[in-house]
Scaffold this motif. Structure first.
Motif: not given
Length: 931
Positions: A516-519, A600-603
């Motif tokens: 997975t990508g990083l948060i 992941i850009k968490f918005d």
């Protein structure tokens, strides 16, 4: 159902029921499907990375369980040697005591006490997130049987010559006084200094200059190195230098390691305190000199005036002495990467000490072959390159730690320091014929946590005990199906599991590894406490007030200015705190963002949007249940399904296929997108609306077959959709499903025990008819909006042009169109209607007219449109001035210029449309003016 969707109440209620029912346990039936949870630290709490990856694992487990697979999600925690010792030590200090007050056995007892009282925080939080793991099989790396596996592994590897003890450089934390792994080292970009120092030639013919960021380590230098091809120093190789401040002579050597373009091209070599220098020293046969004690003070190998000084005090003394002797040439600022222990925050030292190591050449070759042969597949596939690079450059693995908490190394020493390795002291004595008169002492070190975690795949399935292996399903569940993890532990866990499981069982631990990508935060920044941008997933589930959030982010900040900055930024970003989104909305957000190969850009706006999505699903369920009742609905006879019911069922079948294909490729984002679009756009926005006319009392009386088919379709589609959504949003789907399962005719106690939907062949004709109907209604509604008409005001519709197929569909769907579009009537256009006085609506080849006379207040509408036209003209003038400015076009960023060009086109299109509408209204006004 309650009018309002309240996730907090239903989530906690349903999870306890699931766990008590045992529905998370393997069924023993069907093809096995197993996922290993990378064991988090027993001291840890659920962070965003955990929550993200656990959501993906749970979605797969629920999906495969519903597909009839025999699912096992093996969960547990590791004992986290360093972190746990620190937690318990701080607890003792908070009580006014000291760790030194405890004997080893008493301290370990205290750790076990803490573990039983406080060591389950993260697993409780996993339950809050909805993790459908088999908690009856939850494991801890210090469990007796897992500890047995650790000891067995160590002994066998030692017997095979793959474990040895010896002096090597390790990452040493002088505060914790233990070796630590690379993963426990945080490389920090910091501003330091670099010093240029003169090393005099022994023959008195001048000197050479070396540069260093750690001048105190010159006390352990063994030589100075230059590149073999560096013509400046060719005659110097083999000569000797006076090592400043020590009275020692050291040689000049030639080695390819040196970069002749860096600095002066001369490099001091300190094998005892630098990993690269260790390799150079070994190539040239230099014995390393260790000048530090375990606490990083200067030891007796250095000149007397430095002994006992802390490393940084020694640095200042060395610099001062170099200045006094005229050997310090320059001191200047230098940007550098500083290694710090992630637990203590202190600078880590490369330190020469006796440790236990695993030889990695043979194991590394095995681990590489298992992946290269395709037995283990990386997803996305490019991560195999990262794995391959590391495996081809392996160093021996330091597995010992100078701690009390952990698996104590099964090695004993006699008075002559002979080493005996065995499963127990009794075994050692018997094997080596040691009498009771021989005193043995066990090695004081413990094995690092990664050593026991590397055995997780096979030790949790009973290895090495045959009876336990049979009971736990060793042959059934190994290899496991997929490992979901971040790229940052490919080296430290993934690779070591492949090597260890492969070596001891001949199997791979897992068939696929999904990386997975990083948060990251909404700005793309890595989340960290020092930045103050960390989000707690439990806060997103339950909500948190602003003041509590500020306190949470700043309470651990030792620097007041940093705490103040973080508090200010937090108040600006979350002025109202964080609302309670619930676990389902958070889970859907994670899965919707989980695309391949990207961070992941968490918005929070996404969380809010998906909370609205679930609220829409809730309201759709309430509408459905109000119309279908609570009794089992009869299944329509063949041929009774109307076109619209056939259409929504066809679209549902296509969605099932899309979700299956997406999940087979680990494209959680595509699966959730398909579900979102079906639920929001097709089921809620269209089918519910299209179904209303058929369900009205009078219509149902006229056409009971269509009414029955519509009610059954509503229940069937909702129930099936809930099953599709369940792996992603388990709580709300269970709550609604319990109410709709009876009218839908489904028998099961829980949605988690139902079967995954199977897609039937789509119905292209029904889809074509429905898409035509949607296009016609949408075109009419758009025209109504443009005319600024009230939604409920009836209006006439004239058909000007259309294909034979359009006219046939108008005949079939005319009543429905009149109802949905709020039409007074539909009739063909004729000579009485001037197209210039009508608004136009287009749907494919179908051209529809809406007579404006008597429908709109022409004067009022002209005034409104004139104002709108004036605004668009002013906007166009503003954009035209910018684009007419050559300096702006030449100097502004390309994307800014392009954005202005797009705006120009939008203004031009709007002006043309408004002009046409105004002209049409003026025609209407003129045609009704008396002559």
């Amino acid at each position: 159902m309650d009018k309002t969707y309240n996730p907090h109440e239903l989530e906690q209620r349903w999870y306890s029921r699931w766990e008590q029912s045992g529905c998370f346990m393997p069924s023993g039936q069907g093809e096995p499907y197993c996922i290993l949870l990378p064991p988090p630290n027993v001291t840890g709490t659920l962070h965003m990375g955990h929550a993200f990856q656990h959501t993906l694992m749970d979605a797969l487990i629920r999906y495969q369980r519903m597909r009839g697979r025999d699912t096992l999600w093996q969960v547990g925690v590791d004992h986290a040697g360093i972190a746990t010792e620190m937690v318990v030590t701080r607890q003792i200090e908070a009580e006014g005591g000291k760790r030194d007050d405890y004997a080893r056995a008493d301290f370990i007892d205290r750790v076990w006490q803490w573990k039983h009282e406080s060591g389950s925080t993260i697993t409780r939080q996993m339950r809050r997130l909805g993790a459908s793991a088999d908690w009856s099989r939850e494991r801890f790396t210090m469990d007796p049987d897992l500890s047995e596996a650790v000891i067995e592994t160590f002994v066998r590897l030692h017997e095979e010559g793959l474990i040895y003890r010896g002096p090597r450089l390790v990452n040493w934390d002088p505060v914790l006084q233990t070796a630590i792994s690379d993963l426990e080292v945080v490389n920090s970009d910091e501003q330091g200094k670099i010093w240029s120092i003169r090393y005099p030639r022994s023959d008195g013919r001048g000197d050479v200059v070396v540069a260093t960021t750690r001048p105190e380590t010159l006390l352990g230098d063994v030589c100075v190195a230059v590149h073999p091809d560096d013509a400046r120093y060719r005659d110097l190789v083999g000569q000797s230098l006076e090592l400043p401040l020590t009275g020692r002579q050291i040689p000049v050597i030639a080695d390819d390691y040196v970069d002749p373009e860096f600095g002066t091209g001369c490099v001091k070599i300190t094998p005892g305190h630098d990993f690269n220098d260790w390799e150079v020293g070994a190539r040239h046969g230099f014995a390393p000199i260790n000048i530090f004690t375990p606490t990083a003070t200067i030891n007796d190998r250095a000149p007397a005036r430095y002994r006992g000084l802390d490393r940084f005090e020694a640095r200042e003394r060395v610099i001062a002495d170099l200045k006094t002797e005229g050997l310090l040439i320059e001191e200047k600022p230098h940007a550098m990467v500083v290694p710090r222990g992630d637990r203590s925050g202190q600078i880590v030292e490369p330190y020469l000490t006796n440790q236990w190591f695993v030889k990695m050449d043979q194991l590394g070759q095995l681990g590489l072959e298992m992946v290269e042969s395709g037995q283990v597949e990386f997803v996305p596939g490019n991560w195999i390159n990262t794995y391959r690079h590391w495996m081809e450059n392996l160093q021996d693995w330091c597995i010992s730690r100078q701690l009390w908490w952990g698996h104590r190394i099964p090695a004993w020493y006699d008075d002559d320091n002979n080493i005996y390795v065995g499963r127990s002291e009794d075994e050692v004595r018997v094997r080596h014929q040691l009498g009771d008169d021989i005193v043995l002492r066990q090695d004081a070190d413990v094995l690092e946590t990664w050593f026991s975690s590397a055995l997780w795949a096979h030790s949790t399935l009973g290895w090495p005990d045959p009876e336990r292996m049979a009971a736990e399903g060793f042959d059934r569940y190994l290899p496991t199906s997929v490992l979901i993890t971040g790229f940052d532990i490919i080296f430290f866990w993934v690779a070591r599991m492949i090597m260890m499981t492969g070596h001891f069982t001949g199997k791979v631990p897992f068939e696929q590894v999904y990386i997975t990508g990083l948060i990251r935060d909404s700005h793309g920044q890595k989340m960290s406490k020092s930045k103050g941008n960390v989000l707690d997933p439990i806060d997103l589930i339950d909500g948190i007030e602003l003041d509590q959030l500020v306190d949470k982010r700043t309470s651990s900040m030792m620097q007041p200015h940093l705490a103040k900055r973080i508090a200010k930024a937090t108040r600006e970003e979350y002025p109202d705190g964080i609302p309670a989104f619930g676990a389902d909305a958070l889970r859907f957000t994670f899965t919707a963002l989980a695309g391949h190969g990207r961070d992941i850009k968490f918005d929070l706006a996404r969380c809010a949007g998906y909370r609205n999505f679930l609220n829409k699903l809730w309201n759709a369920a309430r509408f459905t249940l109000m119309n279908v009742g609570d009794a089992t609905l009869p299944v329509p006879a063949e041929g009774e399904l109307d076109t619209l019911s056939r259409w929504i069922l066809s679209r549902l079948d296509r969605t099932i296929t899309e979700v299956d294909e997406a999940l087979s490729d680990y494209r959680f984002d595509l699966a959730t997108r398909a579900l979102y679009e079906f639920v929001w756009n097709e089921f809620c926005d269209w089918y519910l609306e299209l179904s209303k006319p058929a369900l009205q009392e009078q219509a149902a009386a006229r056409d009971p077959a269509t009414a029955r088919a519509t009610r059954h379709t509503l229940a069937r589609v909702l129930e099936t959709t809930l099953r599709l959504l369940h792996p992603f949003v388990p709580f709300i789907t269970e709550e609604i499903w319990q109410r709709v399962r009876v009218p839908a005719g489904v028998e099961a106690d829980s949605i988690s025990q139902t079967r995954w939907p199977q897609a039937a062949a789509p119905d292209p004709q029904a889809e074509s008819d429905a898409e035509w109907l949607k296009a016609v209604v949408s075109a009419i509604r758009s025209a109504r909006t443009e005319l600024n008409l009230a939604p409920g005001k009836p209006m006439p519709l004239l058909i000007e042009e259309g294909s034979p197929a359009d006219l046939a569909r108008l005949e079939r769907f005319g009543d429905l169109i009149r109802s949905l579009a709020r039409l007074a009537h539909i009739e063909p256009a004729d000579d009485r209607h001037d197209p210039a006085t009508c608004a136009t609506a287009l749907a494919g080849e179908l051209r529809m007219l809406i007579p404006l006379a008597g429908l709109v207040d022409v004067t009022e509408e002209l005034a409104r449109l004139d104002k709108q036209l004036e605004r668009e003209k002013k906007g166009l003038e503003s954009v035209a001035r910018k684009l007419g400015n050559e300096r702006f076009v030449a100097n502004a960023p390309a994307d800014v210029v392009e954005k202005e060009r797009v705006r120009r086109g939008e203004h031009e299109n709007a002006i043309a449309d408004l002009t046409e509408r105004i002209e049409r209204l003026r025609h209407v006004d003129a045609s009704h003016t008396p002559s």
